[in-house]
Design an enzyme around this catalytic site. Structure first.
Site, PDB file in Angstrom:
ATOM      1  N   ASN A  42       0.844  -1.203   0.000  1.00 32.22           N
ATOM      2  CA  ASN A  42       0.000   0.000   0.000  1.00 32.22           C
ATOM      3  C   ASN A  42       0.878   1.252   0.000  1.00 32.22           C
ATOM      4  O   ASN A  42       1.927   1.294   0.658  1.00 32.22           O
ATOM      5  CB  ASN A  42      -1.023   0.002   1.153  1.00 32.22           C
ATOM      6  CG  ASN A  42      -0.418  -0.120   2.515  1.00 32.22           C
ATOM      7  OD1 ASN A  42       0.617  -0.744   2.694  1.00 32.22           O
ATOM      8  ND2 ASN A  42      -1.061   0.465   3.513  1.00 32.22           N
ATOM      9  N   GLU A  44       0.430   5.209   0.601  1.00 30.68           N
ATOM     10  CA  GLU A  44      -0.507   6.247   1.059  1.00 30.68           C
ATOM     11  C   GLU A  44      -0.098   7.624   0.537  1.00 30.68           C
ATOM     12  O   GLU A  44       0.967   7.802  -0.060  1.00 30.68           O
ATOM     13  CB  GLU A  44      -0.580   6.223   2.591  1.00 30.68           C
ATOM     14  CG  GLU A  44      -1.133   4.887   3.075  1.00 30.68           C
ATOM     15  CD  GLU A  44      -1.414   4.846   4.569  1.00 30.68           C
ATOM     16  OE1 GLU A  44      -0.913   5.700   5.321  1.00 30.68           O
ATOM     17  OE2 GLU A  44      -2.150   3.919   4.969  1.00 30.68           O
ATOM     18  N   GLU A  55      -3.238  -4.489  -3.087  1.00 28.47           N
ATOM     19  CA  GLU A  55      -3.744  -5.372  -4.146  1.00 28.47           C
ATOM     20  C   GLU A  55      -3.664  -4.688  -5.501  1.00 28.47           C
ATOM     21  O   GLU A  55      -3.201  -5.257  -6.487  1.00 28.47           O
ATOM     22  CB  GLU A  55      -5.215  -5.754  -3.874  1.00 28.47           C
ATOM     23  CG  GLU A  55      -5.458  -6.521  -2.593  1.00 28.47           C
ATOM     24  CD  GLU A  55      -5.729  -5.625  -1.389  1.00 28.47           C
ATOM     25  OE1 GLU A  55      -5.109  -4.546  -1.286  1.00 28.47           O
ATOM     26  OE2 GLU A  55      -6.544  -6.015  -0.541  1.00 28.47           O
ATOM     27  N   CYS A  91     -10.586  -2.510  -4.701  1.00 24.42           N
ATOM     28  CA  CYS A  91      -9.630  -3.567  -5.072  1.00 24.42           C
ATOM     29  C   CYS A  91     -10.354  -4.782  -5.626  1.00 24.42           C
ATOM     30  O   CYS A  91      -9.904  -5.382  -6.605  1.00 24.42           O
ATOM     31  CB  CYS A  91      -8.769  -3.958  -3.873  1.00 24.42           C
ATOM     32  SG  CYS A  91      -7.513  -2.715  -3.521  1.00 24.42           S
TER      33      CYS A  91
HETATM   34  N1  THU Z   1      -5.526  -1.151   2.374  1.00 27.57           N
HETATM   35  C1  THU Z   1      -4.992  -2.029   1.461  1.00 27.57           C
HETATM   36  O1  THU Z   1      -3.805  -1.934   1.114  1.00 27.57           O
HETATM   37  N2  THU Z   1      -5.810  -2.984   0.973  1.00 27.57           N
HETATM   38  C2  THU Z   1      -7.132  -3.120   1.264  1.00 27.57           C
HETATM   39  O2  THU Z   1      -7.827  -3.895   0.613  1.00 27.57           O
HETATM   40  C3  THU Z   1      -7.704  -2.346   2.366  1.00 27.57           C
HETATM   41  C4  THU Z   1      -6.911  -1.191   2.823  1.00 27.57           C
HETATM   42  C5  THU Z   1      -4.666  -0.084   2.894  1.00 27.57           C
HETATM   43  C6  THU Z   1      -5.063   1.299   2.456  1.00 27.57           C
HETATM   44  C7  THU Z   1      -4.508   2.149   3.581  1.00 27.57           C
HETATM   45  O3  THU Z   1      -3.156   2.442   3.278  1.00 27.57           O
HETATM   46  C8  THU Z   1      -4.550   1.252   4.800  1.00 27.57           C
HETATM   47  O4  THU Z   1      -4.723  -0.080   4.302  1.00 27.57           O
HETATM   48  C9  THU Z   1      -5.673   1.586   5.773  1.00 27.57           C
HETATM   49  O5  THU Z   1      -6.889   1.638   5.128  1.00 27.57           O
END
Ligand code: THU
Length: 140
Positions: A42, A44, A55, A91
């Site tokens: 992820n 941000e 994902e 996702c």
């Molecule tokens: N996040 C993911 O990487 N995948 C998901 O399917 C749900 C959420 C991440 C996004 C954000 O950086 C953190 O988790 C909190 O929501």
């Protein structure tokens, strides 16, 4: 299920997460029909909505490396929660674009708990190109 190479790759990808806002490190790994694997983390952003989940990060990496002619056979997601998180709706929709309903989805929790499911179970009636073809005013 332990020592599953795809799970290991997803867990390793959590170390490459950029998550200074939520402090939630997520990692994903996909295996495509050629047998190749791709990982994503992820990423941000200060403008929260610009955040890219692990994902989607893995899928974009696969397509930009391999090209769009691929099917996802399996996806593993390592999540920072004892009870594993399900992929978010955005996702799931992006996974659906390159998968079939029997694509395997393995969710890994922080204490190693795994839950094995399928895309069809998580997103039973995905919006797809087929929906558009069925539409009477379809441009396809
Ligand atoms: N996040 C993911 O990487 N995948 C998901 O399917 C749900 C959420 C991440 C996004 C954000 O950086 C953190 O988790 C909190 O929501």
């Amino acid at each position: 299920m332990k020592n599953d190479p795809l799970i290991e790759l997803a867990l390793q990808a959590t170390d490459r997460s950029y998550s200074p806002y939520s402090q939630k490190k997520v990692g994903a790994a996909i295996r495509i029909d050629s047998g190749e694997t791709y990982t994503g983390s992820n990423v941000e952003n200060a403008s929260f909505g610009a955040t890219i989940c692990a994902e989607r990060s893995a899928i974009v990496r696969a397509i930009s490396t391999h090209g769009p002619n691929l099917r996802i056979k399996e996806i593993a997601v390592a999540t920072p929660s004892e009870l594993p998180w399900a992929p978010c709706g955005m996702c799931l929709q992006v996974i659906a674009e390159f998968s079939t309903s029997d694509t395997s989805v393995t969710l890994v929790g922080s204490s190693g708990t795994t839950e094995v499911t399928t895309l069809g179970e998580l997103l039973p009636r995905a919006f797809s190109r087929k929906e558009m073809t069925l539409s009477t005013d379809s441009p396809y």
